[in-house]
Scaffold this active site. Structure first.
Site, PDB file in Angstrom:
ATOM      1  N   GLN A 100      40.366   7.443  51.261  1.00 32.41           N
ATOM      2  CA  GLN A 100      40.361   6.661  50.021  1.00 32.41           C
ATOM      3  C   GLN A 100      41.765   6.170  49.711  1.00 32.41           C
ATOM      4  OE1 GLN A 100      40.183   8.357  45.933  1.00 32.41           O
ATOM      5  NE2 GLN A 100      38.153   7.426  45.819  1.00 32.41           N
ATOM      6  N   TYR A 171      43.437   4.590  37.320  1.00 34.60           N
ATOM      7  CA  TYR A 171      44.520   4.207  38.221  1.00 34.60           C
ATOM      8  C   TYR A 171      44.678   2.683  38.222  1.00 34.60           C
ATOM      9  CZ  TYR A 171      44.598   9.074  39.663  1.00 34.60           C
ATOM     10  OH  TYR A 171      44.705  10.447  39.665  1.00 34.60           O
ATOM     11  N   ARG A 219      35.108   2.594  44.721  1.00 34.61           N
ATOM     12  CA  ARG A 219      34.745   3.530  43.659  1.00 34.61           C
ATOM     13  C   ARG A 219      35.095   2.929  42.306  1.00 34.61           C
ATOM     14  NH1 ARG A 219      35.892  10.060  43.582  1.00 34.61           N
ATOM     15  NH2 ARG A 219      34.378  10.539  41.960  1.00 34.61           N
TER      16      ARG A 219
END
Length: 221
Positions: A100, A171, A219
Site C-alpha cells: 500500500q 492522509y 482505499r
C-alpha cells in the site's frame, strides 16, 4: 454458491480463498523504512494460516510523506531486493502480495520528518496531528504524483501481485478530498471536482505506469 473459502479470480490473479489481511502499521521497519526479518516473520505467520491476499502496511512514497517512526518505506530503489524476498516468501506459501502506497501530508510532525515542515493542501490545522502544514505548491503536487508513480514501479519490479493507493484515514489524498483540510482556490480545491483532481491524477498516473492488466486497488474512507 461462492463462500469464504472459494477461489476468486481478479485481473488474471486467482486467490485461493476470499480471506484478506488489510494493511495495518507494524512499526517493524528500520528507521529509514527498510524491511526487516521481523516483517517477514509477521507476514509469513498470516500467510501460513491461510490468508489469500496480504495488503502490506502503508509505506511512505517519499521522506516528506512519512507518517510515523519505523514506518515501511518505498521511496527508493534500494528497497526492491528486500521486497522481492518478502513477496517470494509469501507467494511461496500461497498468498498474494499487494503493498500500500501512502503520503502522510499534514498527518505527521516535524519530529517524524527530521525537522522538515509538514505539507498539505492548505495551511489549516490537521485534526489528527494538530500540525499546521505549509500549503503545497503546484511543483509539490507534481513531485508527489511522480513519487506515487515511482513507488508503484518499484512494487511491480519486485514481483508483487498488485498495488494499493491509500486514500483514507486523513492522509494526503484524503486531505485533498475533504473541504475541512482543503481550502485551496486553484484547480485542486473548491468544488468536489477540484478536490478530486489529485486523487484521480494519482490513480491515472499509477495505472499508466503499471499497465492495464495489473491489480490496482484504492482505499477510500
Amino acid at each position: 454458491m461462492a463462500d469464504l473459502f472459494s477461489p476468486l479470480t481478479v485481473k488474471g490473479i486467482t486467490f485461493k480463498n476470499r480471506i484478506v489481511m488489510p494493511p495495518m502499521a507494524s512499526a517493524l521497519a528500520t528507521p529509514e523504512g527498510g524491511i526487516t526479518p521481523k516483517h517477514k516473520e509477521h507476514y509469513l505467520a498470516r500467510a501460513r494460516a491461510g490468508v489469500a491476499l496480504i495488503i502490506l502496511e502503508h509505506a511512505f512514497i517519499e521522506p516528506q510523506g512519512q507518517a510515523s517512526a519505523n514506518q515501511l518505506g518505498l521511496d527508493t530503489d534500494e528497497v526492491i531486493p528486500a521486497l522481492v524476498e518478502l513477496a517470494k516468501a509469501l507467494q511461496g506459501v500461497g498468498a498474494k502480495v499487494v503493498p500500500q502506497l501512502n503520503h502522510a501530508g499534514s498527518n505527521t510532525t516535524a519530529e517524524v520528518l527530521g525537522g522538515s515542515e509538514p505539507q498539505g493542501p492548505s495551511s489549516v490545522e490537521n485534526p489528527r496531528s494538530r500540525t499546521i502544514p505549509r500549503e503545497m505548491t503546484l511543483a509539490d503536487i507534481e513531485r508527489v504524483v511522480d513519487a506515487y508513480v515511482q513507488a508503484a514501479r518499484r512494487v511491480k519490479a519486485a514481483g508483487c501481485d498488485g498495488v494499493e493507493i491509500h486514500g483514507a484515514h486523513g492522509y494526503l489524498l484524503n486531505q485533498f478530498l475533504s473541504p475541512l483540510t482543503n481550502r485551496r482556490q486553484d484547480d485542486y480545491g473548491g468544488s468536489l471536482e477540484g478536490r478530486l483532481r489529485l486523487p484521480l491524477r494519482v490513480i491515472q498516473a499509477v495505472r499508466a505506469e503499471v499497465g492495464p492488466d495489473y491489480l490496482l486497488l484504492y482505499r477510500l474512507g
